[in-house]
Design a protein around this motif. Sequence first.
Motif, PDB file in Angstrom:
ATOM      1  N   UNK A 131       0.954  -1.263   0.060  1.00 23.06           N
ATOM      2  CA  UNK A 131       0.099   0.020   0.068  1.00 23.06           C
ATOM      3  C   UNK A 131       0.900   1.338   0.111  1.00 23.06           C
ATOM      4  N   UNK A 132       2.142   1.170  -0.167  1.00 21.35           N
ATOM      5  CA  UNK A 132       3.126   2.500  -0.337  1.00 21.35           C
ATOM      6  C   UNK A 132       2.840   3.043  -1.630  1.00 21.35           C
ATOM      7  N   UNK A 133       2.157   4.252  -1.625  1.00 25.85           N
ATOM      8  CA  UNK A 133       1.679   4.733  -3.017  1.00 25.85           C
ATOM      9  C   UNK A 133       2.928   5.810  -3.386  1.00 25.85           C
ATOM     10  N   UNK A 134       3.392   6.305  -2.583  1.00 26.46           N
ATOM     11  CA  UNK A 134       4.715   7.089  -2.907  1.00 26.46           C
ATOM     12  C   UNK A 134       5.875   6.989  -2.176  1.00 26.46           C
ATOM     13  N   UNK A 135       6.947   7.346  -2.804  1.00 25.03           N
ATOM     14  CA  UNK A 135       8.065   7.149  -2.005  1.00 25.03           C
ATOM     15  C   UNK A 135       9.202   8.391  -2.402  1.00 25.03           C
ATOM     16  N   UNK A 136       9.697   8.650  -1.324  1.00 26.60           N
ATOM     17  CA  UNK A 136      10.890   9.828  -1.523  1.00 26.60           C
ATOM     18  C   UNK A 136      12.228   9.381  -1.842  1.00 26.60           C
ATOM     19  N   UNK A 173       6.837   8.907  -7.453  1.00 29.07           N
ATOM     20  CA  UNK A 173       8.439   9.113  -7.068  1.00 29.07           C
ATOM     21  C   UNK A 173       8.427  10.702  -6.828  1.00 29.07           C
ATOM     22  N   UNK A 174       8.929  11.086  -5.432  1.00 32.34           N
ATOM     23  CA  UNK A 174       9.293  12.576  -5.405  1.00 32.34           C
ATOM     24  C   UNK A 174      10.742  12.453  -5.053  1.00 32.34           C
ATOM     25  N   UNK A 194      15.438  16.452 -15.964  1.00 28.06           N
ATOM     26  CA  UNK A 194      15.177  14.998 -15.948  1.00 28.06           C
ATOM     27  C   UNK A 194      13.620  14.827 -15.142  1.00 28.06           C
ATOM     28  N   UNK A 195      13.548  15.527 -14.081  1.00 27.71           N
ATOM     29  CA  UNK A 195      12.402  15.067 -13.261  1.00 27.71           C
ATOM     30  C   UNK A 195      11.047  15.513 -14.302  1.00 27.71           C
ATOM     31  N   UNK A 200       8.592  12.858 -12.355  1.00 24.88           N
ATOM     32  CA  UNK A 200       8.833  13.042 -10.858  1.00 24.88           C
ATOM     33  C   UNK A 200       8.605  14.324 -10.242  1.00 24.88           C
ATOM     34  N   UNK A 201       8.186  14.371  -9.101  1.00 28.35           N
ATOM     35  CA  UNK A 201       7.860  15.651  -8.234  1.00 28.35           C
ATOM     36  C   UNK A 201       9.541  16.079  -7.938  1.00 28.35           C
TER      37      UNK A 201
END
Length: 348
Positions: A131-136, A173-174, A194-195, A200-201
Amino acid sequence: MLQAPLSLDAKARPVPAPLTDGFCRSVRYLRVSVTDRCDFRCSYCMAERVQFLPRKDLLSLEELDRLCSAFVGLGVTKLRVTGGEPLVRRDIMGFFRAMSRHLDSGALRELTLTTNGSQLARHAADLAACGVARVNVSLDTLDAARFATLTRRGQLAPVLEGIRAAQAAGMRVKINTVALRGFTETELFPLVDWCASEGHDLTFIELMPMGEDGAEARIGQFLPLAELRARLAERFALTPLRETTGGPARYVRLTETGQKIGFITPLSHNFCESCNRVRLTCTGELYPCLGQEGASDLRSVLRASPDEAALDQAIRDAIARKPRGHDFDYSRGTLRGAMARGMNHTGG
Ligand code: SAM
Ligand code: SF4
Protein backbone atom coordinates in the motif's frame (compact mmCIF):
# COMPACT_ATOMS: atom_id res chain seq x y z
CA MET A 1 9.67 -11.67 10.10
CA LEU A 2 6.41 -10.33 11.47
CA GLN A 3 3.53 -12.70 10.89
CA ALA A 4 0.52 -11.15 12.51
CA PRO A 5 -0.59 -7.96 14.20
CA LEU A 6 1.28 -7.80 17.48
CA SER A 7 -0.70 -5.21 19.34
CA LEU A 8 -4.25 -4.02 19.59
CA ASP A 9 -5.76 -3.12 16.27
CA ALA A 10 -6.25 0.64 16.13
CA LYS A 11 -9.77 0.07 14.85
CA ALA A 12 -10.74 -1.89 17.94
CA ARG A 13 -9.90 0.94 20.31
CA PRO A 14 -12.27 3.68 21.37
CA VAL A 15 -11.61 6.91 19.47
CA PRO A 16 -9.00 8.75 21.56
CA ALA A 17 -8.51 12.49 21.98
CA PRO A 18 -6.09 13.70 19.28
CA LEU A 19 -2.43 14.15 20.14
CA THR A 20 -1.98 17.85 20.78
CA ASP A 21 1.06 19.74 21.96
CA GLY A 22 1.31 22.73 24.28
CA PHE A 23 0.93 25.14 21.33
CA CYS A 24 -2.34 23.57 20.14
CA ARG A 25 -0.64 21.86 17.21
CA SER A 26 -2.23 18.55 16.42
CA VAL A 27 0.29 15.79 15.75
CA ARG A 28 -0.79 13.38 13.02
CA TYR A 29 2.47 12.54 11.31
CA LEU A 30 5.11 10.14 12.64
CA ARG A 31 8.49 9.63 11.05
CA VAL A 32 10.15 6.49 12.26
CA SER A 33 13.82 5.76 11.78
CA VAL A 34 14.13 1.98 11.63
CA THR A 35 17.93 1.90 11.60
CA ASP A 36 20.86 4.30 11.94
CA ARG A 37 22.86 2.21 9.47
CA CYS A 38 23.33 3.12 5.85
CA ASP A 39 25.18 1.90 2.79
CA PHE A 40 26.08 5.50 1.85
CA ARG A 41 28.03 8.15 3.75
CA CYS A 42 26.64 11.39 2.32
CA SER A 43 29.04 14.08 3.41
CA TYR A 44 26.31 16.35 4.81
CA CYS A 45 24.73 13.55 6.85
CA MET A 46 27.38 11.22 8.29
CA ALA A 47 31.04 11.04 9.07
CA GLU A 48 32.99 8.67 6.85
CA ARG A 49 33.93 6.53 9.83
CA VAL A 50 30.75 6.43 11.78
CA GLN A 51 30.13 4.50 14.97
CA PHE A 52 26.76 2.82 14.63
CA LEU A 53 24.61 1.98 17.63
CA PRO A 54 24.95 -1.45 19.27
CA ARG A 55 22.29 -3.75 17.84
CA LYS A 56 20.91 -4.52 21.30
CA ASP A 57 19.89 -0.87 21.59
CA LEU A 58 17.71 -0.99 18.50
CA LEU A 59 14.03 -1.69 18.81
CA SER A 60 13.07 -5.04 17.37
CA LEU A 61 10.59 -4.99 14.50
CA GLU A 62 7.96 -6.28 16.92
CA GLU A 63 8.66 -3.36 19.26
CA LEU A 64 8.53 -0.92 16.37
CA ASP A 65 5.19 -2.40 15.41
CA ARG A 66 3.81 -2.00 18.93
CA LEU A 67 5.04 1.57 19.20
CA CYS A 68 3.89 2.70 15.76
CA SER A 69 0.54 1.01 16.30
CA ALA A 70 0.14 2.95 19.54
CA PHE A 71 0.69 6.20 17.63
CA VAL A 72 -1.85 5.15 15.02
CA GLY A 73 -4.28 4.34 17.81
CA LEU A 74 -3.74 7.88 19.10
CA GLY A 75 -4.65 9.50 15.79
CA VAL A 76 -1.48 9.49 13.69
CA THR A 77 -2.64 9.11 10.09
CA LYS A 78 0.65 9.35 8.23
CA LEU A 79 3.67 7.14 8.83
CA ARG A 80 6.96 7.68 7.05
CA VAL A 81 9.65 5.03 7.38
CA THR A 82 13.15 6.45 7.24
CA GLY A 83 16.63 6.01 8.70
CA GLY A 84 19.63 5.62 8.12
CA GLU A 85 18.67 3.69 5.07
CA PRO A 86 15.42 1.90 5.90
CA LEU A 87 15.77 -0.69 3.16
CA VAL A 88 19.06 -2.05 4.56
CA ARG A 89 17.33 -3.24 7.72
CA ARG A 90 16.86 -7.00 7.64
CA ASP A 91 13.25 -8.13 7.21
CA ILE A 92 12.05 -4.57 6.89
CA MET A 93 9.36 -5.72 4.47
CA GLY A 94 7.81 -7.64 7.38
CA PHE A 95 7.40 -4.30 9.13
CA PHE A 96 5.79 -2.73 6.07
CA ARG A 97 3.44 -5.71 5.79
CA ALA A 98 2.52 -5.35 9.47
CA MET A 99 1.86 -1.61 9.10
CA SER A 100 -0.28 -2.12 6.01
CA ARG A 101 -3.02 -3.53 8.26
CA HIS A 102 -3.56 0.02 9.52
CA LEU A 103 -4.11 1.15 5.92
CA ASP A 104 -6.58 -1.68 5.50
CA SER A 105 -8.44 -0.64 8.66
CA GLY A 106 -8.57 2.98 7.49
CA ALA A 107 -6.75 4.23 10.61
CA LEU A 108 -3.68 5.16 8.58
CA ARG A 109 -4.11 7.29 5.48
CA GLU A 110 -0.58 7.05 4.21
CA LEU A 111 2.35 4.68 4.64
CA THR A 112 5.45 5.89 2.90
CA LEU A 113 9.23 5.94 2.99
CA THR A 114 12.30 8.03 2.36
CA THR A 115 15.16 6.10 0.81
CA ASN A 116 18.46 6.59 -0.94
CA GLY A 117 17.12 4.21 -3.59
CA SER A 118 20.05 1.79 -3.55
CA GLN A 119 17.85 -1.20 -2.59
CA LEU A 120 14.62 0.02 -4.11
CA ALA A 121 14.68 -2.12 -7.25
CA ARG A 122 14.33 -5.38 -5.30
CA HIS A 123 11.69 -4.05 -2.89
CA ALA A 124 9.54 -1.85 -5.12
CA ALA A 125 6.87 -4.42 -6.00
CA ASP A 126 6.51 -5.56 -2.36
CA LEU A 127 6.28 -1.98 -1.13
CA ALA A 128 3.52 -1.24 -3.62
CA ALA A 129 1.73 -4.41 -2.53
CA CYS A 130 1.86 -3.12 1.07
CA GLY A 131 0.00 0.00 0.00
CA VAL A 132 2.98 2.35 -0.28
CA ALA A 133 1.74 4.72 -2.96
CA ARG A 134 4.52 7.31 -2.86
CA VAL A 135 8.21 7.16 -2.16
CA ASN A 136 10.76 9.93 -1.60
CA VAL A 137 14.16 9.22 -3.11
CA SER A 138 17.13 11.39 -2.14
CA LEU A 139 19.18 12.33 -5.17
CA ASP A 140 21.54 15.28 -5.36
CA THR A 141 23.10 14.77 -8.79
CA LEU A 142 22.66 12.78 -12.00
CA ASP A 143 26.40 12.70 -12.59
CA ALA A 144 27.78 9.28 -11.61
CA ALA A 145 31.20 10.55 -10.55
CA ARG A 146 29.84 13.41 -8.46
CA PHE A 147 27.28 11.04 -6.95
CA ALA A 148 30.04 8.64 -5.87
CA THR A 149 32.03 11.50 -4.34
CA LEU A 150 29.13 13.03 -2.45
CA THR A 151 27.79 9.74 -1.09
CA ARG A 152 31.36 8.47 -0.57
CA ARG A 153 30.39 4.90 -1.46
CA GLY A 154 27.13 5.02 -3.39
CA GLN A 155 26.55 4.23 -7.05
CA LEU A 156 24.10 6.12 -9.21
CA ALA A 157 23.01 3.31 -11.57
CA PRO A 158 21.21 1.13 -8.95
CA VAL A 159 19.43 4.21 -7.63
CA LEU A 160 18.12 5.07 -11.10
CA GLU A 161 17.12 1.44 -11.54
CA GLY A 162 15.28 1.59 -8.20
CA ILE A 163 13.43 4.71 -9.25
CA ARG A 164 12.34 3.05 -12.49
CA ALA A 165 11.20 -0.03 -10.57
CA ALA A 166 9.17 2.12 -8.17
CA GLN A 167 7.45 3.81 -11.09
CA ALA A 168 6.83 0.50 -12.81
CA ALA A 169 5.24 -0.80 -9.60
CA GLY A 170 2.83 2.14 -9.71
CA MET A 171 4.36 4.33 -7.00
CA ARG A 172 4.76 8.06 -7.37
CA VAL A 173 8.35 9.17 -6.90
CA LYS A 174 9.44 12.44 -5.35
CA ILE A 175 13.07 13.40 -5.62
CA ASN A 176 14.57 15.21 -2.62
CA THR A 177 17.70 17.26 -3.24
CA VAL A 178 19.75 18.95 -0.52
CA ALA A 179 20.97 22.36 -1.72
CA LEU A 180 24.74 22.66 -1.39
CA ARG A 181 26.77 25.76 -2.22
CA GLY A 182 29.28 25.08 -5.00
CA PHE A 183 27.46 21.89 -6.02
CA THR A 184 23.75 22.30 -6.62
CA GLU A 185 24.06 25.38 -8.83
CA THR A 186 25.20 23.13 -11.69
CA GLU A 187 22.79 20.30 -10.79
CA LEU A 188 19.69 22.46 -10.77
CA PHE A 189 18.70 22.42 -14.45
CA PRO A 190 19.74 18.82 -15.20
CA LEU A 191 17.64 17.65 -12.22
CA VAL A 192 14.66 19.82 -13.17
CA ASP A 193 14.79 18.67 -16.81
CA TRP A 194 15.16 15.01 -15.86
CA CYS A 195 12.29 15.14 -13.36
CA ALA A 196 10.11 16.80 -16.00
CA SER A 197 10.86 14.11 -18.56
CA GLU A 198 10.44 11.23 -16.08
CA GLY A 199 7.35 12.64 -14.37
CA HIS A 200 8.85 12.95 -10.86
CA ASP A 201 8.08 15.63 -8.33
CA LEU A 202 11.15 17.49 -7.09
CA THR A 203 11.79 19.22 -3.78
CA PHE A 204 14.86 21.11 -2.68
CA ILE A 205 15.86 21.14 1.00
CA GLU A 206 18.08 23.61 2.81
CA LEU A 207 21.10 22.12 4.48
CA MET A 208 20.65 21.77 8.23
CA PRO A 209 23.56 22.01 10.67
CA MET A 210 23.43 18.46 11.93
CA GLY A 211 25.97 15.68 12.46
CA GLU A 212 28.97 15.20 14.67
CA ASP A 213 31.63 15.70 11.99
CA GLY A 214 31.63 19.44 12.28
CA ALA A 215 28.31 21.07 11.66
CA GLU A 216 30.46 24.23 11.43
CA ALA A 217 31.50 23.07 7.95
CA ARG A 218 27.88 23.43 6.88
CA ILE A 219 28.07 27.22 7.05
CA GLY A 220 30.14 27.41 3.87
CA GLN A 221 27.95 24.79 2.16
CA PHE A 222 24.67 26.49 2.96
CA LEU A 223 22.82 27.65 -0.16
CA PRO A 224 19.59 29.55 0.57
CA LEU A 225 16.80 28.25 -1.62
CA ALA A 226 15.91 31.81 -2.64
CA GLU A 227 19.04 31.66 -4.78
CA LEU A 228 17.99 28.47 -6.54
CA ARG A 229 14.54 29.88 -7.05
CA ALA A 230 15.99 33.03 -8.65
CA ARG A 231 18.06 30.88 -11.02
CA LEU A 232 14.96 28.89 -11.96
CA ALA A 233 13.13 32.11 -12.67
CA GLU A 234 15.79 33.04 -15.24
CA ARG A 235 14.67 30.11 -17.39
CA PHE A 236 11.07 29.39 -16.37
CA ALA A 237 7.96 31.34 -15.44
CA LEU A 238 7.19 30.39 -11.82
CA THR A 239 3.71 30.48 -10.37
CA PRO A 240 3.65 30.20 -6.56
CA LEU A 241 1.05 27.64 -5.47
CA ARG A 242 -1.07 28.20 -2.42
CA GLU A 243 -1.43 24.51 -1.73
CA THR A 244 0.59 22.83 0.95
CA THR A 245 0.64 19.19 1.91
CA GLY A 246 0.37 20.21 5.54
CA GLY A 247 4.14 19.99 5.69
CA PRO A 248 7.00 22.45 5.42
CA ALA A 249 7.30 22.53 1.60
CA ARG A 250 6.15 25.50 -0.42
CA TYR A 251 5.54 24.95 -4.12
CA VAL A 252 5.80 26.71 -7.46
CA ARG A 253 4.63 25.51 -10.86
CA LEU A 254 6.87 25.93 -13.90
CA THR A 255 4.66 27.17 -16.72
CA GLU A 256 6.80 25.71 -19.50
CA THR A 257 6.83 22.13 -18.17
CA GLY A 258 3.83 22.09 -15.82
CA GLN A 259 6.11 20.72 -13.10
CA LYS A 260 5.61 21.35 -9.41
CA ILE A 261 8.81 22.19 -7.54
CA GLY A 262 8.97 22.21 -3.74
CA PHE A 263 11.17 24.22 -1.43
CA ILE A 264 11.82 23.28 2.20
CA THR A 265 13.48 26.17 3.99
CA PRO A 266 14.03 25.39 7.67
CA LEU A 267 16.80 27.98 7.83
CA SER A 268 15.73 30.91 5.71
CA HIS A 269 12.02 30.61 6.45
CA ASN A 270 11.14 28.75 9.58
CA PHE A 271 7.84 26.83 9.42
CA CYS A 272 7.63 25.56 12.99
CA GLU A 273 4.27 27.17 13.77
CA SER A 274 2.47 24.64 11.59
CA CYS A 275 4.60 21.60 12.43
CA ASN A 276 2.44 18.49 12.77
CA ARG A 277 5.17 15.84 13.01
CA VAL A 278 7.34 14.03 15.51
CA ARG A 279 10.25 11.63 15.05
CA LEU A 280 10.88 8.25 16.59
CA THR A 281 14.42 6.91 16.51
CA CYS A 282 15.41 3.30 16.04
CA THR A 283 16.18 3.16 19.79
CA GLY A 284 12.72 4.34 20.75
CA GLU A 285 13.50 7.95 21.59
CA LEU A 286 10.75 10.33 20.59
CA TYR A 287 12.06 13.67 19.32
CA PRO A 288 9.19 16.12 19.15
CA CYS A 289 11.44 18.55 17.23
CA LEU A 290 14.17 17.73 14.71
CA GLY A 291 16.22 20.73 15.72
CA GLN A 292 16.13 20.48 19.51
CA GLU A 293 17.56 18.13 22.06
CA GLY A 294 15.00 16.78 24.46
CA ALA A 295 13.77 13.31 23.64
CA SER A 296 11.51 10.97 25.58
CA ASP A 297 12.62 7.41 26.12
CA LEU A 298 9.70 5.28 24.96
CA ARG A 299 11.78 2.10 24.79
CA SER A 300 11.96 1.75 28.55
CA VAL A 301 8.19 2.27 28.84
CA LEU A 302 7.66 -0.28 26.09
CA ARG A 303 9.95 -2.84 27.72
CA ALA A 304 8.74 -2.22 31.27
CA SER A 305 5.24 -3.50 30.70
CA PRO A 306 2.79 -4.74 28.07
CA ASP A 307 0.31 -2.13 29.31
CA GLU A 308 -0.89 -0.09 26.32
CA ALA A 309 -2.38 2.61 28.55
CA ALA A 310 1.04 3.37 30.06
CA LEU A 311 2.55 3.61 26.59
CA ASP A 312 -0.23 5.89 25.37
CA GLN A 313 0.27 8.16 28.36
CA ALA A 314 4.04 8.31 27.80
CA ILE A 315 3.41 9.30 24.18
CA ARG A 316 0.95 12.01 25.21
CA ASP A 317 3.38 13.35 27.81
CA ALA A 318 6.17 13.47 25.22
CA ILE A 319 4.03 15.31 22.68
CA ALA A 320 2.96 17.82 25.31
CA ARG A 321 6.63 18.80 25.60
CA LYS A 322 7.03 19.58 21.88
CA PRO A 323 8.98 22.84 21.77
CA ARG A 324 7.84 25.88 19.87
CA GLY A 325 10.53 25.44 17.22
CA HIS A 326 14.16 24.90 16.31
CA ASP A 327 16.99 27.43 16.68
CA PHE A 328 18.97 26.73 13.50
CA ASP A 329 20.50 29.94 12.25
CA TYR A 330 23.40 30.66 9.92
CA SER A 331 22.74 34.33 9.54
CA ARG A 332 25.68 36.75 9.90
CA GLY A 333 28.05 33.90 8.97
CA THR A 334 27.89 32.23 12.37
CA LEU A 335 26.17 29.08 13.36
CA ARG A 336 23.53 28.76 16.04
CA GLY A 337 21.35 25.88 17.05
CA ALA A 338 23.54 23.15 15.54
CA MET A 339 22.80 19.54 16.48
CA ALA A 340 25.60 17.01 16.98
CA ARG A 341 22.95 14.36 16.38
CA GLY A 342 23.13 13.12 12.80
CA MET A 343 20.15 12.97 10.45
CA ASN A 344 20.66 9.22 10.14
CA HIS A 345 19.94 8.89 13.87
CA THR A 346 16.84 11.05 14.12
CA GLY A 347 15.50 10.20 10.70
CA GLY A 348 15.28 12.90 8.06
N1 SAM B 1 18.77 7.25 3.74
C1 SAM B 1 17.53 7.81 3.33
C2 SAM B 1 17.72 8.93 2.35
O1 SAM B 1 18.83 9.38 2.18
O2 SAM B 1 16.73 9.33 1.77
C3 SAM B 1 16.65 8.27 4.50
C4 SAM B 1 17.33 8.97 5.61
S1 SAM B 1 18.07 10.54 5.23
C5 SAM B 1 18.70 11.03 6.79
C6 SAM B 1 16.61 11.53 4.99
C7 SAM B 1 16.81 12.84 4.30
O3 SAM B 1 17.63 13.69 5.11
C8 SAM B 1 17.51 12.75 2.94
O4 SAM B 1 16.68 13.37 1.97
C9 SAM B 1 18.77 13.53 3.14
O5 SAM B 1 19.15 14.19 1.98
C10 SAM B 1 18.39 14.49 4.24
N2 SAM B 1 19.52 15.03 4.98
C11 SAM B 1 20.55 14.38 5.57
N3 SAM B 1 21.38 15.24 6.19
C12 SAM B 1 20.86 16.48 6.00
C13 SAM B 1 21.25 17.80 6.41
N4 SAM B 1 22.35 18.01 7.11
N5 SAM B 1 20.45 18.83 6.04
C14 SAM B 1 19.32 18.63 5.31
N6 SAM B 1 18.90 17.42 4.90
C15 SAM B 1 19.66 16.36 5.24
FE1 SF4 C 1 22.56 7.50 4.26
FE2 SF4 C 1 20.45 8.98 3.70
FE3 SF4 C 1 22.35 9.90 5.36
FE4 SF4 C 1 22.89 9.65 2.78
S1 SF4 C 1 21.36 11.02 3.68
S2 SF4 C 1 24.19 8.95 4.48
S3 SF4 C 1 21.73 7.91 2.23
S4 SF4 C 1 21.03 8.20 5.74
